[in-house]
Write a protein that holds these residues in place. Sequence first.
Motif, short mmCIF file in Angstrom:
data_model
loop_
_atom_site.label_atom_id
_atom_site.label_comp_id
_atom_site.label_asym_id
_atom_site.label_seq_id
_atom_site.Cartn_x
_atom_site.Cartn_y
_atom_site.Cartn_z
N LEU A 29 0.81 -1.22 0.00
CA LEU A 29 0.00 0.00 0.00
C LEU A 29 0.84 1.27 0.00
CD1 LEU A 29 -2.83 -1.04 2.51
CD2 LEU A 29 -2.85 -1.11 0.00
N TYR A 30 1.88 1.33 0.87
CA TYR A 30 2.71 2.54 0.95
C TYR A 30 3.46 2.80 -0.36
CZ TYR A 30 6.32 5.81 2.39
OH TYR A 30 7.17 6.90 2.47
N PRO A 31 4.16 1.79 -0.94
CA PRO A 31 4.82 2.05 -2.24
C PRO A 31 3.84 2.46 -3.33
CG PRO A 31 5.68 0.04 -1.24
CD PRO A 31 4.50 0.45 -0.42
N LEU A 32 2.65 1.85 -3.37
CA LEU A 32 1.67 2.24 -4.38
C LEU A 32 1.21 3.67 -4.18
CD1 LEU A 32 -0.54 -0.97 -4.70
CD2 LEU A 32 1.03 -0.03 -6.39
N ALA A 33 1.01 4.07 -2.91
CA ALA A 33 0.57 5.44 -2.62
C ALA A 33 1.65 6.45 -3.00
CB ALA A 33 0.22 5.58 -1.14
N VAL A 34 2.90 6.17 -2.62
CA VAL A 34 4.01 7.08 -2.95
C VAL A 34 4.19 7.18 -4.46
CG1 VAL A 34 6.49 7.42 -2.78
CG2 VAL A 34 5.20 6.75 -0.76
#
Length: 222
Positions: A29-34
């Motif tokens: 989730l975090y890599p996709l959001a960034v």
Amino acid sequence: MNNTAANTARLVGAGLRALLVLTLVTGVLYPLAVTGIAQAAFPHQANGSEITDRDGDVVGSALIGQRYDLPPKAGQETPAPDLRWFQPRPSNGLGTNTVNTRYELLLSGATNRSGDNADLVAWVEDAKAAVVRDNSTATYRVRPSDVPADAVTSSGSGLDPHISPEYARLQVHRVAERNGLDVADVERLVAQHTEGRLLGFLGEPGVNVLQLNIALRELIQK
């Protein structure tokens, strides 16, 4: 099942759940959001600060230096610079190309020698003599005192895409002569591609050599 075994099972279960949740949050989730935010807000930087020519072809990155050399001759260890183009800082790791058609990133790095190292001193002196020789023309003579430090020293990474405005201006007469251009036109090209200090006070002015050479090619083709 006794209490110890039950507690152990609960702890293992809780640990596995925590691992799965953290893997999902931090690994997905975090890599996709960034990535999504970067693509939406800073697409140029997120995609490597790519530079394209007027045909829309990607020819390099604004963040990585390139060399402009002639094809090496048989038995030649170091290819000679292609003096039709503006030259970057010295480097042993930026491959060779003629305005990006054979760009190959091989390695990066500096000499890691001290300022009083005999080999480094000899390299700098040889480089200064080459700059004077290569950039002097029938109507313009470069003096050793005209040669700026970045013309004879590599950057710490070897990937510096910029040269100083002084080094760019020193090359103007040679570039103009080799390409049959007016000196004033090439001087204007350098002025147009000189970048000031970040926010007006951070760093030093610089000239991105790749962008300058793309503009030079377009000027030659007019």
